[in-house]
Every structure is written in structure tokens, then in C-alpha cells.
Design a protein around this motif. Structure first.
Motif, mmCIF file in Angstrom:
data_model
loop_
_atom_site.group_PDB
_atom_site.id
_atom_site.type_symbol
_atom_site.label_atom_id
_atom_site.label_comp_id
_atom_site.label_asym_id
_atom_site.label_seq_id
_atom_site.Cartn_x
_atom_site.Cartn_y
_atom_site.Cartn_z
ATOM 1 N N TYR A 257 0.809 -1.227 0.000
ATOM 2 C CA TYR A 257 0.000 0.000 0.000
ATOM 3 C C TYR A 257 0.840 1.274 0.000
ATOM 4 O O TYR A 257 0.577 2.206 -0.771
ATOM 5 N N THR B 48 -5.173 -0.288 -3.552
ATOM 6 C CA THR B 48 -5.860 0.398 -2.451
ATOM 7 C C THR B 48 -7.018 -0.498 -2.006
ATOM 8 O O THR B 48 -7.290 -1.532 -2.628
ATOM 9 N N SER B 49 -7.707 -0.091 -0.969
ATOM 10 C CA SER B 49 -8.670 -1.012 -0.347
ATOM 11 C C SER B 49 -10.021 -1.081 -1.045
ATOM 12 O O SER B 49 -10.779 -2.026 -0.845
ATOM 13 N N LYS B 50 -10.389 -0.058 -1.815
ATOM 14 C CA LYS B 50 -11.727 0.036 -2.449
ATOM 15 C C LYS B 50 -12.852 0.009 -1.399
ATOM 16 O O LYS B 50 -13.954 -0.448 -1.653
ATOM 17 N N LEU B 51 -12.537 0.509 -0.239
ATOM 18 C CA LEU B 51 -13.539 0.484 0.837
ATOM 19 C C LEU B 51 -14.428 1.735 0.869
ATOM 20 O O LEU B 51 -15.430 1.762 1.591
ATOM 21 N N SER B 52 -14.058 2.770 0.103
ATOM 22 C CA SER B 52 -14.717 4.068 0.332
ATOM 23 C C SER B 52 -16.249 4.062 0.182
ATOM 24 O O SER B 52 -16.925 4.613 1.050
ATOM 25 N N GLU C 63 -4.795 7.403 6.168
ATOM 26 C CA GLU C 63 -5.828 7.762 5.169
ATOM 27 C C GLU C 63 -7.209 7.754 5.828
ATOM 28 O O GLU C 63 -8.048 8.617 5.555
ATOM 29 N N ARG D 76 -10.011 10.875 6.267
ATOM 30 C CA ARG D 76 -11.487 10.783 6.239
ATOM 31 C C ARG D 76 -12.060 11.435 7.506
ATOM 32 O O ARG D 76 -12.999 12.229 7.451
ATOM 33 N N ASN E 25 -7.367 7.959 -6.469
ATOM 34 C CA ASN E 25 -7.119 9.203 -5.719
ATOM 35 C C ASN E 25 -6.102 10.122 -6.393
ATOM 36 O O ASN E 25 -6.296 11.331 -6.489
ATOM 37 N N ARG F 3 -7.836 11.750 -9.164
ATOM 38 C CA ARG F 3 -8.802 12.760 -8.692
ATOM 39 C C ARG F 3 -8.066 14.086 -8.474
ATOM 40 O O ARG F 3 -8.560 15.153 -8.825
ATOM 41 N N ASP G 45 -18.657 6.906 -3.935
ATOM 42 C CA ASP G 45 -18.283 7.169 -2.536
ATOM 43 C C ASP G 45 -18.544 8.617 -2.129
ATOM 44 O O ASP G 45 -18.123 9.035 -1.037
ATOM 45 N N ALA G 46 -19.226 9.389 -3.000
ATOM 46 C CA ALA G 46 -19.408 10.820 -2.697
ATOM 47 C C ALA G 46 -20.030 11.001 -1.318
ATOM 48 O O ALA G 46 -21.114 10.486 -1.053
ATOM 49 N N ASP G 47 -19.352 11.713 -0.457
ATOM 50 C CA ASP G 47 -19.990 12.024 0.822
ATOM 51 C C ASP G 47 -19.851 13.515 1.101
ATOM 52 O O ASP G 47 -18.987 14.192 0.544
ATOM 53 N N ASN H 233 -15.900 14.857 -0.086
ATOM 54 C CA ASN H 233 -15.866 15.424 -1.433
ATOM 55 C C ASN H 233 -15.556 16.924 -1.416
ATOM 56 O O ASN H 233 -14.552 17.352 -1.983
ATOM 57 N N ASN I 32 -11.936 17.575 -0.042
ATOM 58 C CA ASN I 32 -10.826 17.322 -0.966
ATOM 59 C C ASN I 32 -10.808 18.307 -2.123
ATOM 60 O O ASN I 32 -9.743 18.686 -2.596
HETATM 61 C C1 FAD Z 1 -11.133 15.917 -5.552
HETATM 62 C C2 FAD Z 1 -11.297 14.712 -4.649
HETATM 63 C C3 FAD Z 1 -12.576 14.309 -4.248
HETATM 64 C C4 FAD Z 1 -12.737 13.228 -3.372
HETATM 65 N N1 FAD Z 1 -14.003 12.853 -2.995
HETATM 66 C C5 FAD Z 1 -14.159 11.824 -2.111
HETATM 67 C C6 FAD Z 1 -15.458 11.437 -1.667
HETATM 68 O O1 FAD Z 1 -16.474 12.032 -2.018
HETATM 69 N N2 FAD Z 1 -15.561 10.377 -0.807
HETATM 70 C C7 FAD Z 1 -14.451 9.704 -0.364
HETATM 71 O O2 FAD Z 1 -14.591 8.746 0.405
HETATM 72 N N3 FAD Z 1 -13.217 10.069 -0.754
HETATM 73 C C8 FAD Z 1 -13.036 11.099 -1.607
HETATM 74 N N4 FAD Z 1 -11.763 11.446 -2.010
HETATM 75 C C9 FAD Z 1 -10.602 10.801 -1.355
HETATM 76 C C10 FAD Z 1 -10.022 9.559 -2.033
HETATM 77 O O3 FAD Z 1 -9.798 9.798 -3.397
HETATM 78 C C11 FAD Z 1 -10.892 8.308 -1.867
HETATM 79 O O4 FAD Z 1 -11.255 8.139 -0.518
HETATM 80 C C12 FAD Z 1 -10.125 7.053 -2.321
HETATM 81 O O5 FAD Z 1 -9.724 7.187 -3.665
HETATM 82 C C13 FAD Z 1 -11.012 5.829 -2.159
HETATM 83 O O6 FAD Z 1 -10.357 4.674 -2.597
HETATM 84 P P1 FAD Z 1 -9.998 3.514 -1.567
HETATM 85 O O7 FAD Z 1 -11.180 3.191 -0.736
HETATM 86 O O8 FAD Z 1 -9.389 2.404 -2.354
HETATM 87 O O9 FAD Z 1 -8.924 4.272 -0.663
HETATM 88 P P2 FAD Z 1 -7.722 3.772 0.256
HETATM 89 O O10 FAD Z 1 -6.470 4.369 -0.287
HETATM 90 O O11 FAD Z 1 -7.749 2.312 0.457
HETATM 91 O O12 FAD Z 1 -8.016 4.535 1.632
HETATM 92 C C14 FAD Z 1 -8.755 3.935 2.705
HETATM 93 C C15 FAD Z 1 -9.904 4.822 3.078
HETATM 94 O O13 FAD Z 1 -9.432 6.054 3.605
HETATM 95 C C16 FAD Z 1 -10.319 7.099 3.243
HETATM 96 N N5 FAD Z 1 -9.588 8.107 2.476
HETATM 97 C C17 FAD Z 1 -8.477 7.935 1.741
HETATM 98 N N6 FAD Z 1 -8.050 9.118 1.249
HETATM 99 C C18 FAD Z 1 -8.927 10.049 1.684
HETATM 100 C C19 FAD Z 1 -9.015 11.457 1.514
HETATM 101 N N7 FAD Z 1 -8.132 12.167 0.811
HETATM 102 N N8 FAD Z 1 -10.067 12.099 2.083
HETATM 103 C C20 FAD Z 1 -10.990 11.429 2.817
HETATM 104 N N9 FAD Z 1 -10.921 10.092 3.010
HETATM 105 C C21 FAD Z 1 -9.915 9.415 2.461
HETATM 106 C C22 FAD Z 1 -11.442 6.481 2.433
HETATM 107 O O14 FAD Z 1 -12.521 6.207 3.289
HETATM 108 C C23 FAD Z 1 -10.808 5.198 1.924
HETATM 109 O O15 FAD Z 1 -11.738 4.188 1.657
HETATM 110 C C24 FAD Z 1 -11.587 12.532 -2.899
HETATM 111 C C25 FAD Z 1 -10.315 12.948 -3.315
HETATM 112 C C26 FAD Z 1 -10.167 14.024 -4.176
HETATM 113 C C27 FAD Z 1 -8.786 14.455 -4.573
#
Ligand code: FAD
Length: 454
Positions: free
Chosen positions: A229, A241-245, A279, A283, A345, A348, A376-378, A382, A385
């Protein structure tokens, strides 16, 4: 209970919101412990002014997630009712209709807190007990503050303060099934309250909404990816990444469960585990920021940005939304988003930066597009970031730090695997901006506001 029109004297109403799970659900446990009968409701509220109506992608997820929850609750002897309406009227009315003596829910942390406070007061007034429990965060926002009692504005001290707290509570198991069959109160159908949008053809190939999908994603991450990771998370083609969002977004798994699964994993001391937990910290930081600033989606935390003059460029916005900007990484990301409901991410950040800084289009328009298309929009992550990228948010990337999408592509997708997968034709599109000129224009725009009060 069969077709019984009301709950028994000790019946409880359980109100589901962003907590669509039976494991580690404190409101569900409390309801089952204190009541002989429980009926649950999901209310689609698109009427209360504090509620931001869900985007299309989120509705797709929610439909499937509620279907899974319905079956899980049935197995526990609990009916899940579907309703629509404004919560301030609908929840007390439903509590009366089923003659509940108590209503239980897990907390929310955005503007909708005002709704919950009003309902609690109303129910108490009616002689109905109302109880709320920690919702979808690791730490309650009011417990994390600096020495002066103010909220943190910078991530590192924020996360340090969180880590100095006692560890998040250990997750609780689902309750034992209640005796008897679920109740049979009138309910709308899921198709009525949440008809499936027609455009997400591919989502089901990539995602399994519901708790089973959440646990599978967590297990897969812990078994195969956590070690990679720290380095792999930035490379979009790897998918490390985890795809948990989206699962976390809808509360199909609690962050406490994720936290403790990592803590108990053999790799818990590794760099991968440390970065992953931080990460989850981002959140948390986003939600704690929303708690203090419920207008996060509409106003920059840095007030200087109120005076920023954005470009009115509907054509440019459409090209960006369609992934036709002529910048490979950005176009690939936006098309990945449209087809799968997510975007890596790193991408994004690059896509948002191109829109806000090079194209000078208001960050709120990009935020709204993501709101509609991200699964995952919250309401915290959202806008948080987007503000971070735009330079007006908490601990934000400074406005003058402008991602170069070509350099990002060379660095994070050197072999072109990601870009060729999602936007093989990207070179056919004329770049929407000249990177050097647009960068200079952005810096000039920032110069014009930087002396204003924050
Ligand atoms: C412009 C922009 C908009 C975004 N909008 C959202 C959104 O609406 N909802 C959302 O969950 N994430 C958002 N993100 C953050 C991030 O891109 C995603 O959480 C991540 O890509 C989800 O993939 P994952 O679950 O594999 O993440 P992993 O890398 O496996 O991370 C684990 C968990 O950590 C949290 N996380 C990780 N990075 C962030 C971060 N920067 N901010 C908040 N939480 C984070 C998420 O819950 C995620 O599932 C945004 C990032 C950007 C740059």
C-alpha cells in the motif's frame, strides 16, 4: 407479530441513515436490547433543507445496499420499511403510527444534525424516548480539539491528537435474532423510492454494495495489498488500495471494524498499515471539518477565495466531464469515473487541479460533478478534498502548487497502462489549455486575492 398494526408496548423504531449494517451498529444493538419488538425505517429525505439530495451514482449504490440490509434485518426478525419525506415530520409520524415507545439512531455530523436535534426534542415532548449513538467516525468531533479547545486546522497535529486518544471502541457483534416474524407495516418498495438510474451499465461488474462486499474488500486488502500500500497506492494501474470508500460512505462497515482489523493484522506495524490508517485519518479530518463548517460544499474555508474570479466556461466544463481535455491522465480518470463510479485518488487530484487551476473553473462545479458520479461521494470528503486541491481548504495544497498533468502521467503511469485502459484515444483531443500560460494566469489570479483577509 404477523399483520399486527402496531408494535407491542415495548416496541422500538430504528432509523437507518449512513449506517447500513447489522455488525457494530450501536443503535441497532440498543434497540434490540431494550425493546421486545423492533421495526426499522429508511427514509429517503429529499425535502429537508439541510439534506443534500443524493447524486445518481450514490442512488445506484444505496438501492443495492438497502436490498442487502433488508434481507439481513429480516433474518434478525426486523422489518425494514421504506418511506420518503421530510424527516422532521415523517419520523415522529411513523413513531406514532407504529406506536413505538422509543426511537434509536446513529449520529450524523453535517448540517442534518439540526434535524436530529429537532426530532429528539419533538419525540421527548410526545413521551417517546429518543437515543443516538456514535455513528460512522472513529472519534466524536467534539472530543478532538487543541489545548485552547479549538478544532485543528492542520492534519498532522489533528491525527496525532486522535492517536493519543484511547483506541476506538472494539466492534460489537450483530444482535441475536429477535423471536418471531418481522412486522408487516405498510412500506413503499425500493423501486418506488429509489428507481435505478439507467446510465451505470458497468457498476455491477466492479462493485458489490452491501456488508458482504465490504468484508470481501477488506479481506482482499489485508490478504494481498496492505504490504504494497505505502508505495502502490499512488499508481493508478496497480489498484493497490482497499476500495472500501463506498462501503464506508454508506456505513456497511464501520471505521472501527476497519481500524481493529488492521490492528490485529500481522502487518499492523508496517509502513503500509501506518499509511493506510492515516488515510482513514484524512477521512476523519474531513468529517470533523464538516462538523465545524456545515457549509463546506458551498464556501471556501479560506475566505479570500470569496473574491476569486472564476472563468465562465460551460464548454470547457463539458469537455472535462466527458474526459476530452487532451490530457491523458485526466481524461482516463474522468472516463473511469463515468464507467465505474470511482476514480483513483492520484487521478482525482490531477483532474481537479486541471479544472480549478489551469481551466480556472470554480471548484464547486467540479465538486458537483463528482457528487453526482462518484459512488463514494460524501458530504464531507468530497468538498473537503476539492477545497484541498483548490487551495482554499483545511491544510490545503497551496494555490501556487499546480499539478502538471503531463508530469503526473509520466511519474505515475509511466507505461501508459492506466491511460490506455480508459482513454486510449486521448491524443485525438486538442488540449483545453496551454499548461504554461494557464499556470501563469492562475498565479496572477491568486496574486489578486492573496492580500485579502483569510
Ligand atoms: C477531488 C477529490 C474528491 C474526493 N471525494 C471523495 C469522496 O467524495 N468520498 C471519499 O470517500 N473520498 C473522496 N476522495 C478521497 C479519495 O480519493 C478516496 O477516498 C479514495 O480514492 C477511495 O479509494 P480507496 O477506498 O481504495 O482508498 P484507500 O487508499 O484504500 O483509503 C482507505 C480509506 O481512507 C479514506 N480516504 C483515503 N483518502 C482520503 C481522503 N483524501 N479524504 C478522505 N478520506 C480518504 C477512504 O474512506 C478510503 O476508503 C476525494 C479525493 C479528491 C482528490
Amino acid at each position: 407479530m404477523g399483520t399486527c398494526p402496531t408494535l407491542s408496548a415495548m416496541g422500538a423504531l430504528l432509523w437507518f441513515r449512513d449506517d447500513l449494517r447489522v455488525q457494530d451498529n450501536l443503535a441497532l444493538l440498543a434497540a434490540c436490547e431494550s425493546a421486545e419488538e423492533v421495526v426499522a425505517v429508511y427514509l429517503l429525505d429529499e425535502h429537508s433543507p439541510e439534506i443534500r439530495p443524493l447524486g445518481g451514482a450514490s442512488k445506484w449504490w444505496l438501492h443495492h445496499s438497502l436490498k442487502a440490509l433488508h434481507a439481513e434485518l429480516r433474518a434478525l426478525g426486523i422489518q425494514l420499511i421504506f418511506r420518503t419525506g421530510a424527516a422532521r415530520e415523517a419520523i415522529p409520524a411513523l413513531a406514532k403510527e407504529v406506536q413505538a415507545s422509543a426511537v434509536f439512531w446513529n449520529r450524523r455530523y453535517g448540517a442534518s444534525r439540526a434535524i436530529d436535534a429537532d426530532i429528539k426534542q419533538h419525540l421527548h415532548h410526545e413521551g417517546i424516548q429518543a437515543s443516538s449513538f456514535p455513528g460512522h467516525l472513529l472519534f466524536e468531533p467534539w472530543n478532538i480539539a487543541n489545548k485552547q479547545g479549538d478544532p485543528y486546522k492542520v492534519f498532522t497535529p489533528f491525527w496525532r491528537a486522535c492517536r493519543e486518544q484511547p483506541a476506538p471502541a472494539y466492534p460489537k457483534d450483530a444482535p441475536d435474532p429477535l423471536g418471531g416474524t418481522p412486522s408487516d407495516f405498510p412500506t413503499a418498495s425500493l423501486d418506488q423510492i429509489l428507481p435505478l438510474p439507467t446510465w451505470p451499465h458497468e457498476f455491477a461488474q466492479h462493485w458489490q454494495p452491501g456488508a458482504a462486499g465490504a468484508y470481501e474488500a477488506l479481506e482482499d486488502f489485508l490478504d494481498h495489498t496492505i504490504d504494497e500500500y505505502a508505495d502502490g497506492r499512488d499508481v493508478p494501474a496497480l489498484g493497490h488500495t482497499s476500495k472500501l470508500s463506498p462501503h464506508l460512505r454508506f456505513g456497511e462497515i464501520s471505521p472501527r471494524e476497519v481500524w481493529h482489523a488492521v490492528a490485529e493484522h500481522p502487518a499492523h506495524d508496517s509502513e503500509g498499515a501506518r499509511v493506510f490508517l492515516s488515510e482513514l485519518g484524512w477521512r476523519e479530518f474531513a468529517w470533523h471539518t464538516l462538523y465545524r463548517h456545515p457549509d463546506l460544499a458551498t464556501r471556501g474555508l479560506d475566505r479570500r477565495f470569496d473574491a476569486m474570479v472564476w472563468e465562465h466556461d460551460p464548454e470547457g466544463l463539458t469537455l472535462w466531464q466527458q474526459g476530452k481535455t487532451g490530457f491523458g491522465l485526466v481524461d482516463a480518470g474522468l472516463r473511469e469515473l463515468w464507467r465505474t463510479g470511482t476514480m483513483h485518488n492520484r487521478v482525482r487530484m490531477a483532474a481537479a487541479s486541471l479544472l480549478v487551476k489551469n481551466m480556472m473553473i470554480d471548484w464547486r462545479l467540479g465538486e458537483q460533478w463528482f457528487w453526482d458520479t462518484l459512488l463514494d461521494a460524501d458530504e464531507a470528503s468530497n468538498p473537503f478534498n476539492w477545497q484541498w486541491v483548490a487551495g482554499c481548504g483545511a491544510d490545503a495544497s497551496p494555490y501556487f502548487r499546480i499539478f502538471n498533468p503531463e508530469t503526473q502521467q509520466k511519474k505515475f503511469d509511466a507505461n501508459g497502462k492506466y491511460v490506455n485502459r480508459w482513454a486510449p484515444d486521448w491524443m485525438a483531443h486538442t488540449p483545453v489549455v496551454d499548461l504554461r500560460e494557464s499556470r501563469a494566469r492562475a498565479l496572477t489570479a491568486f496574486d489578486a486575492i492573496k492580500g485579502l483577509p483569510r
